[in-house]
Design an enzyme around this catalytic site. Structure first.
Site, PDB file in Angstrom:
ATOM      1  N   LYS A  72     -11.327  -2.297   7.735  1.00  0.00           N
ATOM      2  CA  LYS A  72     -10.202  -1.409   8.074  1.00  0.00           C
ATOM      3  C   LYS A  72     -10.429  -0.034   7.450  1.00  0.00           C
ATOM      4  CE  LYS A  72      -7.598  -3.174   4.104  1.00  0.00           C
ATOM      5  NZ  LYS A  72      -6.590  -4.181   3.697  1.00  0.00           N
TER       6      LYS A  72
ATOM      7  N   TYR B 196     -10.260  26.899 -12.655  1.00  0.00           N
ATOM      8  CA  TYR B 196      -8.825  27.152 -12.504  1.00  0.00           C
ATOM      9  C   TYR B 196      -8.050  26.666 -13.721  1.00  0.00           C
ATOM     10  CZ  TYR B 196      -9.264  28.190  -7.488  1.00  0.00           C
ATOM     11  OH  TYR B 196      -9.579  28.752  -6.279  1.00  0.00           O
TER      12      TYR B 196
HETATM   13  C1  LIG Z   1      -7.295  -5.134   2.869  1.00  0.00           C
HETATM   14  C2  LIG Z   1      -7.095  -6.599   2.891  1.00  0.00           C
HETATM   15  C3  LIG Z   1      -8.066  -7.468   2.375  1.00  0.00           C
HETATM   16  C4  LIG Z   1      -9.282  -6.973   1.626  1.00  0.00           C
HETATM   17  O1  LIG Z   1      -8.911  -6.700   0.298  1.00  0.00           O
HETATM   18  P1  LIG Z   1      -9.994  -6.324  -0.823  1.00  0.00           P
HETATM   19  O2  LIG Z   1      -9.231  -6.283  -2.080  1.00  0.00           O
HETATM   20  O3  LIG Z   1     -10.544  -4.984  -0.427  1.00  0.00           O
HETATM   21  O4  LIG Z   1     -11.034  -7.374  -0.761  1.00  0.00           O
HETATM   22  C5  LIG Z   1      -7.871  -8.831   2.520  1.00  0.00           C
HETATM   23  N1  LIG Z   1      -6.763  -9.320   3.126  1.00  0.00           N
HETATM   24  C6  LIG Z   1      -5.793  -8.520   3.611  1.00  0.00           C
HETATM   25  C7  LIG Z   1      -4.593  -9.118   4.238  1.00  0.00           C
HETATM   26  C8  LIG Z   1      -5.921  -7.133   3.498  1.00  0.00           C
HETATM   27  O5  LIG Z   1      -4.944  -6.348   3.957  1.00  0.00           O
END
Ligand SMILES: *Cc1c(COP(=O)(O)O)cnc(C)c1O
Length: 357
Positions: free
Chosen positions: A33, A253
């Site tokens: 994702k 800055y």
């Molecule tokens: C994003 C997500 C994961 C992956 O999580 P990580 O901590 O990056 O391994 C797994 N399950 C769900 C439902 C998620 O939303």
């Protein structure tokens, strides 16, 4: 050409995926994702397609990009659909779909589908974000079966605190999950990266590794299995200007850094517009000309400054690793008060350059 870029090592990605499989002994959905946490979802999916049991994305928009590019493997929508109108496309494109709320269940019951779909039925086992209430879980399962719209149901839940290795919270969530699914014989999926790495006793038919695929640890403390991960992204640039300052001179800055001694300052083409965290303070590690040094002063939009005083061999044009195989993204994240997930996702403007595909 501006020298800032992110190198993506697809061989390391495959190594990390295999590690998730090995540690869990389960099938693994590679979580890609948010553009594979900034690493490029399509290239990552292509690099894993031969071996991955499937992929997971947040929404149908992300899934359709994969399908349009010819990815045939299973793709799970981690939040399911946002409106019932997506269901026809989910069936047509053969996507797997999380059901986390009763309104989604009702929408499936009422939908007309060209073929039945695979549903991952999500339980709220204690995180209290999404997922069905335990009292509704078995009823939802039976209604899905009875709907005739579903071919297969996987039971799932998500940990809130699996990165806290000494917390009893994850075991409590497993107990809630086990009670809610009692008597149902279906595949199960609980473990995200911290649970794959740190909770070997939690049963799973499917694991859902995300951050570990990219080679970053989800833990704030050292952890044996996490040490076997290989960083996938190297964020690098070069020194574009060098100046020698006497003691007592400000840099950048707000003059948040004032040289405590005669200081050689290197200016690096990398800033918060590239996604480097603006809140990274003086002292945040960098690698320059192969040696560890540190950030000084405030990060600006397109540039940041580093200390070259103790790296005399570094100068104009020297390569700088902001994070990668030597400076861990998780260490930079801790310095900046955030997590590696966010610093990867924030990456932009820099070209992604792939190897090992
Ligand atoms: C994003 C997500 C994961 C992956 O999580 P990580 O901590 O990056 O391994 C797994 N399950 C769900 C439902 C998620 O939303």
């Amino acid at each position: 050409m501006r020298p800032a870029r992110a190198l993506i090592d697809l061989q390391a990605l495959r190594h990390n995926y295999q590690l998730a499989r090995e540690l869990s002994g389960a099938k693994a959905l590679a979580v890609i994702k948010a553009d594979a946490y900034g690493h490029g979802a399509l290239r990552c999916a292509q690099a894993l397609e031969g071996e991955a049991d499937g992929f997971a994305v947040a929404c149908i928009e992300e899934a359709l990009q994969l399908r349009a590019a010819g990815i045939k493997a299973p793709v799970l929508l981690l939040e399911g659909f946002f409106e019932a109108g997506e269901l026809a496309l989910i069936a047509e494109q053969d996507l797997w779909c999380v059901v986390h709320s009763l309104w989604q269940l009702e929408a499936i019951e009422q939908a007309t589908l060209t073929r039945p779909i695979t549903v991952w039925l999500k339980l709220d086992s204690g995180m209290h974000r999404v997922g069905l209430h335990p009292k509704d879980y078995q009823g939802a399962y039976q209604r899905l079966l009875a709907s005739g719209k579903v071919t297969r149901i996987v039971l799932m839940s998500h940990f809130a605190r699996a990165d806290e290795l000494d917390s009893p919270a994850s075991n409590a969530q497993v107990a809630v999950f086990d009670a809610a699914r009692q008597g149902l014989s279906a595949e199960i999926s609980l473990r995200n990266s911290p649970a794959v790495l740190g909770w070997p006793q939690v049963p799973s038919d499917w694991v859902r590794p995300g951050i570990m695929l990219y080679g970053a640890t989800p833990f704030e403390v050292a952890q044996a299995q996490a040490q076997r991960l290989q960083p996938v992204m190297t964020l690098e640039s070069r020194v574009i200007s060098v100046r020698e300052l006497p003691a007592g001179e400000p840099v950048g800055y707000g003059a948040t850094f004032v040289s405590p001694r005669p200081t050689r300052v290197g200016v690096v083409a990398m800033g918060y517009a590239d996604g480097y965290p603006r809140l990274a303070p003086t002292g945040t590690p960098v690698l320059v000309a192969g040696k560890r040094s540190q950030l000084i002063g405030r990060v600006s939009m397109d540039m940041l400054c580093i200390d070259l005083t103790d790296v005399p061999e570094a100068g104009l044009g020297s390569p700088v690793e902001l994070w990668g195989k030597h400076v861990l993204a998780s260490d930079v994240a801790i310095q900046a008060g955030t997590i590696p997930y966010q610093i990867f996702c924030n990456l932009r403007r820099v070209p992604l350059v792939y190897s090992g595909g």
